[in-house]
Structures are given as structure tokens and as C-alpha cells.
Design an enzyme around this catalytic site. Structure first.
Site, PDB file in Angstrom:
ATOM      1  N   VAL A  93       0.834  -1.202   0.000  1.00 33.71           N
ATOM      2  CA  VAL A  93       0.000   0.000   0.000  1.00 33.71           C
ATOM      3  C   VAL A  93       0.872   1.257   0.000  1.00 33.71           C
ATOM      4  O   VAL A  93       1.989   1.255   0.533  1.00 33.71           O
ATOM      5  CB  VAL A  93      -0.953   0.009   1.220  1.00 33.71           C
ATOM      6  CG1 VAL A  93      -1.955  -1.135   1.126  1.00 33.71           C
ATOM      7  CG2 VAL A  93      -0.182  -0.052   2.525  1.00 33.71           C
ATOM      8  N   PRO A 135       4.505  -2.379   5.196  1.00 36.10           N
ATOM      9  CA  PRO A 135       4.798  -2.245   3.768  1.00 36.10           C
ATOM     10  C   PRO A 135       3.982  -3.184   2.872  1.00 36.10           C
ATOM     11  O   PRO A 135       4.206  -3.218   1.664  1.00 36.10           O
ATOM     12  CB  PRO A 135       6.286  -2.614   3.697  1.00 36.10           C
ATOM     13  CG  PRO A 135       6.467  -3.591   4.796  1.00 36.10           C
ATOM     14  CD  PRO A 135       5.507  -3.195   5.888  1.00 36.10           C
ATOM     15  N   GLU A 136       3.049  -3.907   3.455  1.00 32.42           N
ATOM     16  CA  GLU A 136       2.259  -4.833   2.647  1.00 32.42           C
ATOM     17  C   GLU A 136       0.805  -4.357   2.561  1.00 32.42           C
ATOM     18  O   GLU A 136       0.484  -3.465   1.788  1.00 32.42           O
ATOM     19  CB  GLU A 136       2.391  -6.255   3.216  1.00 32.42           C
ATOM     20  CG  GLU A 136       3.833  -6.764   3.120  1.00 32.42           C
ATOM     21  CD  GLU A 136       4.001  -8.178   3.635  1.00 32.42           C
ATOM     22  OE1 GLU A 136       3.349  -9.092   3.101  1.00 32.42           O
ATOM     23  OE2 GLU A 136       4.797  -8.364   4.581  1.00 32.42           O
ATOM     24  N   MET A 137      -0.097  -4.931   3.362  1.00 28.92           N
ATOM     25  CA  MET A 137      -1.508  -4.556   3.241  1.00 28.92           C
ATOM     26  C   MET A 137      -1.915  -3.454   4.224  1.00 28.92           C
ATOM     27  O   MET A 137      -2.936  -2.800   4.048  1.00 28.92           O
ATOM     28  CB  MET A 137      -2.375  -5.802   3.396  1.00 28.92           C
ATOM     29  CG  MET A 137      -2.063  -6.840   2.309  1.00 28.92           C
ATOM     30  SD  MET A 137      -2.856  -8.450   2.512  1.00 28.92           S
ATOM     31  CE  MET A 137      -4.492  -8.094   1.896  1.00 28.92           C
TER      32      MET A 137
END
Length: 364
Positions: A93, A135-137
Site C-alpha cells: 500500500v 509495507p504490505e496490506m
């Protein structure tokens, strides 16, 4: 007959190579080459059902489980390709980039541990992590994730169908469904599998040479078993299969590709002995999962083989050895199951993702 051939691998390799003089008898061939099973046993607390797999597939492909509504599990682990995203490290994201390369989700059910540093023992536990990872969802909490899911009538119906209890729409049930779907992501029936099951013409002469070389130089000391990733999930919980990487720190490749920058499992355990320890990744479909290693620093499979020879085995592999091993590794690309894209349930007439600013300027 096929199983007997696999168990007597020395005989099988000799029969396959005798006519061409490719192989010679010797201790390097005394290795139990295993074909990949077409299914994997589910844990007792999460039996596989068709409805659960279908729910898990929808959740896996649903980007609305991320903060911005733009990142799904499939974004970083694209099952329409090699099960990864083809990037050195994944983008989540807000364009945030993570610290490590995305491992393939194909055949992940055969891993003894999950994540490069083994911080999850199961697929269920692993599925919880990316939902909240910055740093992902990027979701603030699992409760917020499930609030979104609960707002969708179709999801409420599906959870009620699959799981028991008065309130089945829970994070634990959500990750059970995702894990059930991931356990169907198996790629058997590769040329290698056909070969070890008795079809002697399934591999080329070069691939047979590469198979022998792969064993002789020591690759099977870590990349063993049916998935070429060491012991299977039958290992006791918390005892995943790890190896130090890099082993030989004085290699020029260590500095060239920054291989020693990440302390690996040490980040999880803080134990000195776990510095630079990583799970051993599967080599199944490895030709489809470039770039390579935990940092995605190596772009080609041939270079990855050359690097592994030096930093793990302290061997300077010849061009011929590298080419033969690469040819063998390509024989590990299996048969991918047909997976139809799911139709995601909607929240009729309302947005599920709030807080997003309207687009400016031109557009669609």
C-alpha cells in the site's frame, strides 16, 4: 512399479544413462529422489472442504482487505504466474516496498516453516502477517480487517456456510479459509516427477547430467525431499528447516549482492546462532520465480546457481556444470491446476474502502 522405480533411484538413473554413458555408478547417486504428491494433508483443526477453499480463494484475491483497497494476497504472490511478483521486494500500500523478496505460494504447503525467517509455523499463521504489515496490506488491526469482511452480505453468508458458531466471521476462520485454498496450490507431474516415477525419456540427456551434478556437488544436502526444500511439515512445530546463508562469507558474491546484510532468523529469535539463518526455499518452478534469494538481488537462474555453488558449497562451478544444473532445475516446473478467477461479493450501493481522497484531473 513406478514407486519401486523411485525407491531404487540408483538403478533408475543407471538404466536411463547407460546407453549414452552419461552416468557412472557411485555413492553420489545413492539418493532417494522423490516425486511431488498431488495433495497435502490438512491439519486436524482445519479440514479441507470445497466451500472453504472457495471462500479462501475469494479472500486471497480481495484487495479490499488492505488499507487502500489496492493490495491482495495475489498482488505479491501472483498465482497467474510463478506465485511471486517478479520484483526484488514487493510493493504494498502507498507504494511502500518491503525488505525481502516474496517467496512463491505454489507448493508452500510443503514448507516446514513460513516466511524467510520462519516466524510462522503454518499457512494459517502466515496469512495473518501481511494483513497488518506496514509495507504490505497495512491494516491497523485484524479487527478492522474483519469489520470490512462483516460489512459484505456475501461474505457473512459464506462464513456461516463454512464455519460453525454464532459468530463465525473471525480472523482465525478467515486465515483457515485462505490456508485451505493455498493447500490446493500444488504443481505435480513435472518432467522430473515423470522421470523418477519410471518414464525414462521424460528428461533430456542434459537434464539427467544436471540431476547427477546437482547431487554430486552437494545441492541435495539442503534442497532435498519432494519439494527440494528439506524436511516436510511433519517436523515438530517451531522446528523449521533452516540453513546459514551465506556460509562462505569471503566469496566476492557476498559483497556484490549484499547477501550478508540481512541477519535472517536472528531478527525473530535474537539468538546469536540464528544470524544469517534462513528457511530453505523450494526449487519447484524455480525458473519462474526470478529474481532470486531473500533480497531478490540475483536476476538470472544461471547466476543464482553459480552464486550458490560458491557461497554455500565453496565450489567454482564450471559453465557446463551451471548449464546442466539449470537444465535440471527447469525440469522441476510442474503442472499448474486450472484456477478460475473468483467473483468477489459486494456491499451493494456503498463503498467498502473509506477514507480515500477523490481522484483529481483527467481519468477514465
Amino acid at each position: 512399479m513406478a514407486r519401486a522405480f523411485r525407491k531404487n533411484v540408483v538403478h533408475g538413473l543407471m538404466v536411463a544413462g547407460a546407453a549414452t554413458g552419461l552416468l557412472a555408478a557411485g555413492p553420489a547417486l545413492a539418493y532417494d529422489w522423490q516425486s511431488l504428491p498431488e495433495s497435502v494433508e490438512a491439519p486436524q483443526d482445519n479440514p479441507t472442504t470445497e466451500a472453504k477453499v472457495e471462500l479462501g480463494k475469494k479472500l486471497y484475491f480481495d484487495p479490499r482487505l488492505s488499507e487502500t483497497g489496492t493490495v491482495s494476497c495475489n498482488t505479491c504472490h501472483n498465482i497467474r504466474e510463478g506465485g511471486d511478483d517478479g520484483r526484488p521486494s514487493s510493493m504494498g500500500v502507498h507504494g511502500r516496498v518491503g525488505p525481502r523478496n516474496a517467496p512463491t505460494v505454489w507448493n508452500s504447503a510443503f514448507m516446514s516453516t513460513q516466511f524467510w525467517d520462519g516466524r510462522a509455523d503454518s499457512l494459517e499463521e502466515q496469512a495473518k502477517g501481511p494483513l497488518l504489515a506496514h509495507p504490505e496490506m497495512g491494516m491497523p488491526s485484524h479487527d478492522k480487517v474483519m469489520e470490512r469482511v462483516k460489512e459484505v452480505p456475501g461474505y457473512r453468508q459464506a462464513f456461516n456456510k463454512v464455519f460453525d458458531g454464532e459468530n463465525p466471521v473471525t480472523i482465525d476462520n478467515a486465515v483457515k479459509a485462505i490456508a485451505a485454498f493455498e493447500r490446493t496450490l500444488i504443481t505435480p507431474n513435472s518432467p522430473y516427477d515423470h522421470y523418477v516415477e519410471g518414464k525414462k525419456d521424460a528428461l533430456t540427456e542434459q537434464q539427467v547430467r544436471g540431476m547427477k551434478t546437482f547431487n554430486q556437488v552437494g545441492c541435495t544436502s539442503c534442497h532435498s525431499g519432494a519439494a527440494f526444500n528439506g524436511p516436510q511439515p511433519s517436523m515438530p512445530s517451531g522446528q523449521g528447516f533452516f540453513r546459514k546463508f551465506p556460509t562462505f562469507m569471503d566469496s566476492k558474491y557476498v559483497e556484490k549482492y549484499n547477501l550478508a546484510e540481512d541477519p535472517g532468523r536472528y531478527k525473530v529469535t535474537k539468538k546469536e546462532g540464528d544470524k544469517h539463518m534462513f528457511k530453505v526455499p523450494t526449487l519447484r518452478n524455480v525458473e519462474l520465480t526470478a529474481p532470486y534469494f531473500h533480497n531478490g538481488a540475483v536476476e538470472s537462474l544461471s547466476e543464482a546457481v553459480r552464486v550458490m555453488g560458491k557461497v554455500q558449497l565453496n565450489r567454482d562451478l564450471s559453465d557446463k556444470q551451471v548449464a546442466d544444473i539449470v537444465a535440471f532445475l527447469k525440469s522441476l516446473t510442474g503442472e499448474f491446476p486450472e484456477i478460475t478467477m473468483p467473483r468477489l461479493p459486494s456491499k451493494p450501493g456503498e463503498t467498502l474502502v473509506d477514507g480515500a481522497a477523490p481522484a483529481g484531473g483527467g481519468g477514465h
